[in-house]
Design a protein around this motif. Structure first.
Motif, PDB file in Angstrom:
ATOM      1  N   MET A  61      37.726  37.940  50.904  1.00 29.04           N
ATOM      2  CA  MET A  61      38.485  37.218  49.837  1.00 29.04           C
ATOM      3  C   MET A  61      39.681  36.683  50.209  1.00 29.04           C
ATOM      4  O   MET A  61      40.223  35.490  49.412  1.00 29.04           O
ATOM      5  N   GLU A  62      40.198  36.434  51.290  1.00 25.03           N
ATOM      6  CA  GLU A  62      41.411  35.699  51.970  1.00 25.03           C
ATOM      7  C   GLU A  62      41.336  34.213  51.802  1.00 25.03           C
ATOM      8  O   GLU A  62      40.477  33.787  52.054  1.00 25.03           O
ATOM      9  N   GLY A  63      42.467  34.102  50.788  1.00 24.85           N
ATOM     10  CA  GLY A  63      42.785  32.442  50.537  1.00 24.85           C
ATOM     11  C   GLY A  63      41.558  31.899  49.384  1.00 24.85           C
ATOM     12  O   GLY A  63      41.914  31.052  48.770  1.00 24.85           O
ATOM     13  N   GLU A  64      40.884  32.789  48.659  1.00 20.76           N
ATOM     14  CA  GLU A  64      40.164  32.550  47.509  1.00 20.76           C
ATOM     15  C   GLU A  64      40.785  32.331  46.281  1.00 20.76           C
ATOM     16  O   GLU A  64      40.646  31.482  45.281  1.00 20.76           O
ATOM     17  N   ALA A  65      42.144  32.766  46.368  1.00 16.98           N
ATOM     18  CA  ALA A  65      42.831  32.870  44.972  1.00 16.98           C
ATOM     19  C   ALA A  65      43.603  31.445  45.174  1.00 16.98           C
ATOM     20  O   ALA A  65      43.546  30.769  43.916  1.00 16.98           O
ATOM     21  N   GLU A  66      44.213  30.915  46.073  1.00 22.93           N
ATOM     22  CA  GLU A  66      44.471  29.791  46.284  1.00 22.93           C
ATOM     23  C   GLU A  66      43.611  28.694  45.852  1.00 22.93           C
ATOM     24  O   GLU A  66      43.822  27.717  45.370  1.00 22.93           O
ATOM     25  N   LYS A  67      42.234  28.851  46.424  1.00 28.61           N
ATOM     26  CA  LYS A  67      41.265  27.909  46.089  1.00 28.61           C
ATOM     27  C   LYS A  67      40.913  27.836  44.588  1.00 28.61           C
ATOM     28  O   LYS A  67      40.670  26.673  44.004  1.00 28.61           O
ATOM     29  N   ALA A  68      41.045  28.957  44.069  1.00 25.93           N
ATOM     30  CA  ALA A  68      40.862  29.127  42.719  1.00 25.93           C
ATOM     31  C   ALA A  68      42.107  28.543  41.726  1.00 25.93           C
ATOM     32  O   ALA A  68      41.988  28.450  40.545  1.00 25.93           O
ATOM     33  N   GLY A  69      43.018  28.379  42.220  1.00 28.24           N
ATOM     34  CA  GLY A  69      44.358  27.764  41.526  1.00 28.24           C
ATOM     35  C   GLY A  69      45.229  28.927  41.111  1.00 28.24           C
ATOM     36  O   GLY A  69      46.132  28.869  40.167  1.00 28.24           O
TER      37      GLY A  69
END
Length: 89
Positions: A61-69
């Motif tokens: 999940m690393e980096g997925e929060a940023e991709k989702a805004g």
């Protein structure tokens, strides 16, 4: 500096080993706990299965929060509220 705990275990005829008591106590391993064994080259790493699964999930999940805004706790709360209630807050 962390001082490693070092002990030995004998492999029994069915491939079983006994984890030494001091190591079981230190790692809080209890009867019935699930363990994951990871073989890396000439090493065998024994891990609590729940912690292993959590670490693998975190890596995936690393980096997925940023991709989702999602850049703050407020962004996460807003997304949850939107998913629960739609546009009605």
């Amino acid at each position: 500096m962390v001082i490693p705990m070092i002990d030995n275990a004998k492999v029994l005829p069915k491939g079983q080993i006994t984890i030494p008591k001091d190591i079981r106590e230190y790692l809080k391993i209890n009867v019935g706990d699930r363990l994951t064994l990871v073989c890396e080259n000439d090493r065998l790493v024994l891990m609590n299965s729940a912690m292993f699964a959590l670490k693998e999930f975190q890596k995936a999940m690393e980096g997925e929060a940023e991709k989702a805004g999602l850049h703050s706790d407020d962004d996460v709360v807003d997304l949850i509220m939107e998913m629960r209630y739609g546009d009605k807050k």
